[in-house]
Scaffold this motif. Structure first.
Motif, mmCIF file in Angstrom:
data_model
loop_
_atom_site.group_PDB
_atom_site.id
_atom_site.type_symbol
_atom_site.label_atom_id
_atom_site.label_comp_id
_atom_site.label_asym_id
_atom_site.label_seq_id
_atom_site.Cartn_x
_atom_site.Cartn_y
_atom_site.Cartn_z
ATOM 1 N N THR A 33 0.805 -1.235 0.000
ATOM 2 C CA THR A 33 0.000 0.000 0.000
ATOM 3 C C THR A 33 0.832 1.277 0.000
ATOM 4 N N THR A 34 2.139 1.163 -0.137
ATOM 5 C CA THR A 34 3.012 2.336 -0.126
ATOM 6 C C THR A 34 3.491 2.638 -1.548
ATOM 7 N N THR A 35 3.249 3.850 -1.985
ATOM 8 C CA THR A 35 3.570 4.255 -3.351
ATOM 9 C C THR A 35 5.030 4.038 -3.709
ATOM 10 N N SER A 36 5.947 4.293 -2.800
ATOM 11 C CA SER A 36 7.369 4.167 -3.108
ATOM 12 C C SER A 36 7.880 2.733 -2.974
ATOM 13 N N ASN A 39 3.280 -0.728 -4.012
ATOM 14 C CA ASN A 39 2.166 0.026 -4.583
ATOM 15 C C ASN A 39 1.157 -0.876 -5.291
ATOM 16 N N CYS A 40 0.935 -2.078 -4.761
ATOM 17 C CA CYS A 40 0.022 -3.043 -5.374
ATOM 18 C C CYS A 40 -1.382 -2.469 -5.558
ATOM 19 N N ASP A 41 -1.797 -1.620 -4.606
ATOM 20 C CA ASP A 41 -3.155 -1.078 -4.668
ATOM 21 C C ASP A 41 -3.350 -0.067 -5.795
ATOM 22 N N ALA A 42 -2.297 0.317 -6.466
ATOM 23 C CA ALA A 42 -2.467 1.198 -7.628
ATOM 24 C C ALA A 42 -3.160 0.450 -8.774
ATOM 25 N N ASP A 50 -5.653 1.189 -0.039
ATOM 26 C CA ASP A 50 -5.943 2.613 0.112
ATOM 27 C C ASP A 50 -6.529 3.218 -1.160
ATOM 28 N N GLU A 51 -6.015 2.803 -2.310
ATOM 29 C CA GLU A 51 -6.421 3.416 -3.568
ATOM 30 C C GLU A 51 -7.223 2.481 -4.462
#
Length: 112
Positions: A33-36, A39-42, A50-51
Motif C-alpha cells: 500500500t506504499t507508493t514508493s 504500490n500493489c493497490d495502484a 488505500d487506492e
C-alpha cells in the motif's frame, strides 16, 4: 528463452520456510500500500487497499487463486517473463523489491 528465465527464477527464489509472523504480514501490507514500495493497490483491489485500482485482477482469496507460493513469487518477481502482454512491472528483476519484501507481500496477500 522464457522457460529458462522462469526456471532460473524458480530455482533461486527464496521461499519462506516458516509460518508468517504478524510482523511479516504487516511489512507486506505496508509494501503493498506504499507508493514508493510495491504500490500493489495502484492496480489491484484488495481488502485494506488505500487506492484500489482495477487494472489488475482483484486480489481476493489469493491463497486459493495462487496456491503455489513459488508461482506467486515468480509472478511478482518477473510477470513479463510469464506473460509478455502484462502491465505488471518485474518487481524482483528490476530490483524494486528484495526477495524478503516479495515474500512479505505474499504473506500479506495470503491473508486476503
Amino acid at each position: 528463452m522464457k522457460s529458462l528465465a522462469i526456471a532460473l527464477v524458480l530455482g533461486f527464489l527464496p521461499v519462506a520456510a516458516l509460518a508468517a509472523t504478524k510482523a511479516d504480514i504487516e511489512a507486506g501490507r505496508k509494501i503493498a500500500t506504499t507508493t514508493s514500495l510495491g504500490n500493489c493497490d495502484a492496480c489491484h483491489m484488495f481488502a485494506g487497499a488505500d487506492e484500489a485500482g482495477n487494472i489488475g485482477p482483484e486480489l481476493k482469496d489469493v491463497k486459493t487463486m495462487i496456491p503455489d507460493r513459488k508461482i506467486f513469487y515468480a509472478i511478482i518477481y518477473d510477470e513479463p517473463a510469464r506473460n509478455p502482454r502484462t502491465l505488471m512491472p518485474p518487481f524482483g528483476r528490476n530490483a524494486i523489491l528484495t526477495p524478503k519484501q516479495i515474500n512479505d507481500v505474499i504473506d500479506f496477500m495470503y491473508t486476503k
